[in-house]
Design a protein around this motif. Structure first.
Motif, PDB file in Angstrom:
ATOM      1  N   HIS A  83       0.854  -1.126  -0.034  1.00  0.00           N
ATOM      2  CA  HIS A  83       0.033   0.004  -0.180  1.00  0.00           C
ATOM      3  C   HIS A  83       0.703   1.464  -0.022  1.00  0.00           C
ATOM      4  CE1 HIS A  83      -2.418  -2.949   1.688  1.00  0.00           C
ATOM      5  NE2 HIS A  83      -3.597  -2.574   1.231  1.00  0.00           N
ATOM      6  N   VAL A  84       0.384   2.231  -0.620  1.00  0.00           N
ATOM      7  CA  VAL A  84       0.999   3.523  -0.634  1.00  0.00           C
ATOM      8  C   VAL A  84      -0.080   4.601  -0.020  1.00  0.00           C
ATOM      9  CG1 VAL A  84       1.830   5.734  -1.803  1.00  0.00           C
ATOM     10  CG2 VAL A  84       2.479   3.637  -2.386  1.00  0.00           C
ATOM     11  N   TYR A  85       0.103   5.113   1.127  1.00  0.00           N
ATOM     12  CA  TYR A  85      -0.997   5.993   1.723  1.00  0.00           C
ATOM     13  C   TYR A  85      -0.295   7.440   1.602  1.00  0.00           C
ATOM     14  CZ  TYR A  85      -3.047   9.032   5.495  1.00  0.00           C
ATOM     15  OH  TYR A  85      -3.745   9.730   6.024  1.00  0.00           O
ATOM     16  N   VAL A  86      -1.163   8.362   0.947  1.00  0.00           N
ATOM     17  CA  VAL A  86      -0.909   9.758   0.686  1.00  0.00           C
ATOM     18  C   VAL A  86      -1.648  10.411   2.045  1.00  0.00           C
ATOM     19  CG1 VAL A  86      -0.779  11.747  -0.778  1.00  0.00           C
ATOM     20  CG2 VAL A  86      -0.448   9.458  -1.701  1.00  0.00           C
ATOM     21  N   ASP A  87      -0.769  11.096   2.797  1.00  0.00           N
ATOM     22  CA  ASP A  87      -1.326  11.809   4.030  1.00  0.00           C
ATOM     23  C   ASP A  87      -1.934  13.124   3.749  1.00  0.00           C
ATOM     24  OD1 ASP A  87      -1.692  11.797   7.131  1.00  0.00           O
ATOM     25  OD2 ASP A  87      -0.073  13.377   6.908  1.00  0.00           O
ATOM     26  N   ALA A  88      -2.723  13.631   4.527  1.00  0.00           N
ATOM     27  CA  ALA A  88      -2.977  14.942   4.279  1.00  0.00           C
ATOM     28  C   ALA A  88      -2.076  16.086   4.300  1.00  0.00           C
ATOM     29  CB  ALA A  88      -4.094  15.629   5.708  1.00  0.00           C
ATOM     30  N   GLU A  89      -0.801  15.866   4.739  1.00  0.00           N
ATOM     31  CA  GLU A  89       0.183  16.702   4.876  1.00  0.00           C
ATOM     32  C   GLU A  89       1.174  16.316   3.726  1.00  0.00           C
ATOM     33  OE1 GLU A  89       1.134  18.757   8.796  1.00  0.00           O
ATOM     34  OE2 GLU A  89      -0.366  17.486   9.320  1.00  0.00           O
ATOM     35  N   ALA A  90       0.929  15.705   2.849  1.00  0.00           N
ATOM     36  CA  ALA A  90       2.014  15.292   2.032  1.00  0.00           C
ATOM     37  C   ALA A  90       2.458  16.154   0.975  1.00  0.00           C
ATOM     38  CB  ALA A  90       1.457  14.007   0.936  1.00  0.00           C
ATOM     39  N   ASP A  91       3.491  16.306   0.279  1.00  0.00           N
ATOM     40  CA  ASP A  91       4.181  17.004  -0.481  1.00  0.00           C
ATOM     41  C   ASP A  91       3.476  16.304  -1.895  1.00  0.00           C
ATOM     42  OD1 ASP A  91       6.124  17.448  -2.878  1.00  0.00           O
ATOM     43  OD2 ASP A  91       6.779  18.856  -1.590  1.00  0.00           O
ATOM     44  N   ILE A  92       2.951  17.086  -2.957  1.00  0.00           N
ATOM     45  CA  ILE A  92       1.967  16.434  -3.964  1.00  0.00           C
ATOM     46  C   ILE A  92       3.230  15.975  -4.966  1.00  0.00           C
ATOM     47  CG2 ILE A  92       0.476  16.887  -5.684  1.00  0.00           C
ATOM     48  CD1 ILE A  92      -1.229  18.404  -3.742  1.00  0.00           C
ATOM     49  N   ASP A  93       3.976  16.662  -5.098  1.00  0.00           N
ATOM     50  CA  ASP A  93       5.097  16.333  -6.332  1.00  0.00           C
ATOM     51  C   ASP A  93       5.619  14.980  -5.764  1.00  0.00           C
ATOM     52  OD1 ASP A  93       4.514  18.728  -7.769  1.00  0.00           O
ATOM     53  OD2 ASP A  93       5.997  19.770  -7.167  1.00  0.00           O
ATOM     54  N   MET A  94       6.086  15.068  -4.481  1.00  0.00           N
ATOM     55  CA  MET A  94       6.711  13.640  -3.977  1.00  0.00           C
ATOM     56  C   MET A  94       5.730  12.535  -3.931  1.00  0.00           C
ATOM     57  SD  MET A  94       8.335  13.072  -0.132  1.00  0.00           S
ATOM     58  CE  MET A  94       9.547  14.479  -0.373  1.00  0.00           C
ATOM     59  N   ALA A  95       4.676  12.748  -3.785  1.00  0.00           N
ATOM     60  CA  ALA A  95       3.606  11.588  -3.664  1.00  0.00           C
ATOM     61  C   ALA A  95       3.406  11.048  -4.866  1.00  0.00           C
ATOM     62  CB  ALA A  95       2.401  12.048  -3.065  1.00  0.00           C
ATOM     63  N   VAL A  96       3.185  11.942  -5.847  1.00  0.00           N
ATOM     64  CA  VAL A  96       2.997  11.347  -7.286  1.00  0.00           C
ATOM     65  C   VAL A  96       4.323  10.560  -7.710  1.00  0.00           C
ATOM     66  CG1 VAL A  96       2.579  12.010  -9.786  1.00  0.00           C
ATOM     67  CG2 VAL A  96       1.580  13.336  -7.944  1.00  0.00           C
ATOM     68  N   ASP A  97       5.475  11.182  -7.395  1.00  0.00           N
ATOM     69  CA  ASP A  97       6.639  10.565  -8.011  1.00  0.00           C
ATOM     70  C   ASP A  97       6.550   9.104  -7.456  1.00  0.00           C
ATOM     71  OD1 ASP A  97       7.313  12.436  -9.692  1.00  0.00           O
ATOM     72  OD2 ASP A  97       8.614  13.212  -8.160  1.00  0.00           O
ATOM     73  N   ILE A  98       6.499   9.039  -6.100  1.00  0.00           N
ATOM     74  CA  ILE A  98       6.606   7.992  -5.266  1.00  0.00           C
ATOM     75  C   ILE A  98       5.458   6.698  -5.642  1.00  0.00           C
ATOM     76  CG2 ILE A  98       6.384   6.712  -2.973  1.00  0.00           C
ATOM     77  CD1 ILE A  98       7.807   9.275  -1.742  1.00  0.00           C
ATOM     78  N   LEU A  99       4.140   7.250  -6.000  1.00  0.00           N
ATOM     79  CA  LEU A  99       3.158   6.253  -6.317  1.00  0.00           C
ATOM     80  C   LEU A  99       3.485   5.858  -7.541  1.00  0.00           C
ATOM     81  CD1 LEU A  99       0.429   5.332  -6.400  1.00  0.00           C
ATOM     82  CD2 LEU A  99      -0.387   7.456  -7.215  1.00  0.00           C
ATOM     83  N   VAL A 100       4.084   6.254  -8.605  1.00  0.00           N
ATOM     84  CA  VAL A 100       4.201   6.149  -9.756  1.00  0.00           C
ATOM     85  C   VAL A 100       5.434   4.965  -9.913  1.00  0.00           C
ATOM     86  CG1 VAL A 100       4.600   6.611 -12.184  1.00  0.00           C
ATOM     87  CG2 VAL A 100       3.236   8.052 -11.161  1.00  0.00           C
ATOM     88  N   ASN A 101       6.280   5.603  -9.074  1.00  0.00           N
ATOM     89  CA  ASN A 101       7.459   4.432  -8.971  1.00  0.00           C
ATOM     90  C   ASN A 101       7.029   3.162  -8.272  1.00  0.00           C
ATOM     91  OD1 ASN A 101      10.210   3.669  -7.357  1.00  0.00           O
ATOM     92  ND2 ASN A 101      10.724   4.359  -9.384  1.00  0.00           N
ATOM     93  N   SER A 102       6.298   3.326  -7.411  1.00  0.00           N
ATOM     94  CA  SER A 102       6.135   2.153  -6.703  1.00  0.00           C
ATOM     95  C   SER A 102       5.120   1.213  -7.294  1.00  0.00           C
ATOM     96  CB  SER A 102       5.294   2.326  -5.156  1.00  0.00           C
ATOM     97  OG  SER A 102       6.101   3.162  -4.397  1.00  0.00           O
ATOM     98  N   LYS A 103       4.326   1.658  -8.283  1.00  0.00           N
ATOM     99  CA  LYS A 103       3.339   1.001  -8.996  1.00  0.00           C
ATOM    100  C   LYS A 103       3.941   0.384 -10.381  1.00  0.00           C
ATOM    101  CE  LYS A 103       0.933  -1.518 -10.225  1.00  0.00           C
ATOM    102  NZ  LYS A 103       0.603  -2.744  -9.713  1.00  0.00           N
ATOM    103  N   ALA A 104       4.560   1.546 -11.145  1.00  0.00           N
ATOM    104  CA  ALA A 104       4.612   1.128 -12.614  1.00  0.00           C
ATOM    105  C   ALA A 104       6.168   0.813 -12.884  1.00  0.00           C
ATOM    106  CB  ALA A 104       4.291   2.371 -13.218  1.00  0.00           C
TER     107      ALA A 104
END
Length: 433
Positions: free
Chosen positions: A243-264
């Motif tokens: 699982h990747v959990y994006v918290d309310a106080e996440a850095d959005i750019d960082m979150a997108v990069d981590i999500l795509v890397n984790s998945k794809a």
């Protein structure tokens, strides 16, 4: 009276099946390898690496037979890719063996020790497990990784790969055995379990007393079968519903990069993310960006009722999630996604559906990161980092034998120390109790 000579007594080995004989030989080899110094084992590993490179053509030719059969059988290209060995891949495997040779030897390491009040010297030291059985699917590189790691840790290994890689594994083990024997170690330290039928797998799983531990590597069905049917102790390597959990106080750019890397970054591996959880407060700003990024990566999103509205105007392919999606290890360009009300709701979702492999949180809040790492009980919890880092090589352990999702003996990526047990050495001076 005519005397008759007594018939020679039969050794139990004579009545053993081919699988039992292999295990018996492995046990003898393990006893010879256990006390060897690091230099002797490293010399054998370097000989293995050299032999792989020298005999690459032989290995690739055998592998071509397996690949041709796989394609004739309609095997998916992703599986065929994992099966395929090229000269470049063989060189990379040989380099991994040299890397293992360069790692510290865990055998003999003092885990803890002290002088007791009565003067006894007490030390707990690492020792080899003995005979390690590996049951795995169509990945010939596992044959070499497992042989190298087991040998370095002083163990003998029994390798039972899938029938789809039989020609490849036969060639690889032939090369490795020749190298080990040429280096002066018992060649039976590395053996391919005889037979291609499931009978040989079942017999290996019941070789209690000859095999010390089994490690299954593969899909959920394989792992479940070994865990449930084996009488030999099993170190369970688990599937990865990460699982990747994006918290309310996440850095959005960082979150997108981590999500795509984790998945794809690579979808067919156990540390790829399979579920995205997004805090409701950040969802309006994060999800439009995330869905477009996932679309560019070719990922289909299986969204809950709070994710689906964000598909409007998005480039993403979003389909309604079903209950089965939350427990699915896709190993494909698919991801489940849900909006959650809080960090605790994300944790509750993870506790319900996780396979216990890897979970990640993206947040700028130290308090949120601390709570997430305290509450989530998986082998690895990542803070502001991709789930793809859960890997023995990435952790600096060298090639891993697998990722254990159980809690006994070994947990997480298994390197050399996890291929040892311990024993106590008690030294006295005439002490009696």
């Amino acid at each position: 009276m005519t005397s008759q000579s007594a018939s020679p007594s039969m050794h139990p080995y004579d009545d053993m099946s081919p699988v039992a004989r292999a295990a018996y030989r492995a046990r003898a080899a393990a006893a010879d390898i256990a006390p060897l110094p690091r230099a002797a084992k490293d010399d054998a590993l370097l000989a293995m690496a050299d032999a792989l490179e020298v005999r690459t053509a032989e290995i690739v030719q055998a592998n071509a037979e397996d690949v041709a059969k796989a394609r004739e059988a309609g095997t998916s290209e992703s599986v065929v890719d994992r099966l395929t060995l090229t000269p470049e891949r063989v060189r990379a495997i040989a380099a991994d063996v040299r890397h293992v040779a360069a790692l510290p030897d865990p055998v003999g390491e003092v885990v803890r020790g002290s002088t007791l009040p009565n003067g006894l010297d007490l030390r707990q030291v690492r020792v080899p497990l003995g005979v390690v059985g590996i049951i795995y699917e169509a990945r010939p590189n596992v044959t070499v990784d497992a042989a190298a790691l087991c040998l370095k840790a002083g163990n003998a290994v029994l390798l039972r790969g899938s029938s789809s890689a039989y020609a490849s594994n036969t060639a690889l083990v032939r090369v490795l055995r020749d190298a080990v024997g040429g280096a002066g170690l018992p060649a039976d330290a590395v053996q391919l379990v005889p037979g291609e039928s499931r009978d040989s797998v079942r017999e290996l799983m019941r070789a209690r007393g000859l095999v010390d531990v089994l490690i299954p590597r593969g899909g959920a069905s394989l792992i479940r079968t070994v865990v449930e049917e084996s009488t030999v102790p099993v170190i369970e390597t688990g599937t990865g519903n990460c699982h990747v959990y994006v918290d309310a106080e996440a850095d959005i750019d960082m979150a997108v990069d981590i999500l795509v890397n984790s998945k794809a970054q690579r979808v067919s591996v156990c540390n790829a993310a399979e579920t995205l959880l997004v805090h409701q407060d950040i969802a309006p700003r994060f999800l439009p960006r995330a869905l477009d990024a996932l679309a560019e990566a070719g990922v289909t999103v299986h969204g809950d009722e709070r994710v689906l509205p964000y598909a409007d105007g998005s480039k993403a392919t979003v389909v309604p999630a079903t209950p089965d999606d939350w427990e699915t290890e896709y190993l494909s360009y698919d991801i489940a996604a849900a909006v959650v009300e809080s960090l605790d709701a994300a944790v509750a979702h993870i506790r319900l559906w996780t396979s216990g492999h890897t979970e990640a949180i993206v947040t700028t809040s130290q308090a949120a990161a601390r709570r997430f790492t305290q509450l989530v009980d998986s082998t690895t919890v990542a803070v502001n980092a991709s789930t793809r880092f859960t890997d023995g090589g990435q952790f600096g352990f060298g090639a891993e034998i697998g990722i254990s999702t159980q809690k006994l003996h070994a947990r997480g990526p298994m390197g050399l120390p996890e291929l040892t047990s311990t024993k106590y050495i008690v030294t006295g001076d005439g002490h009696i109790r």
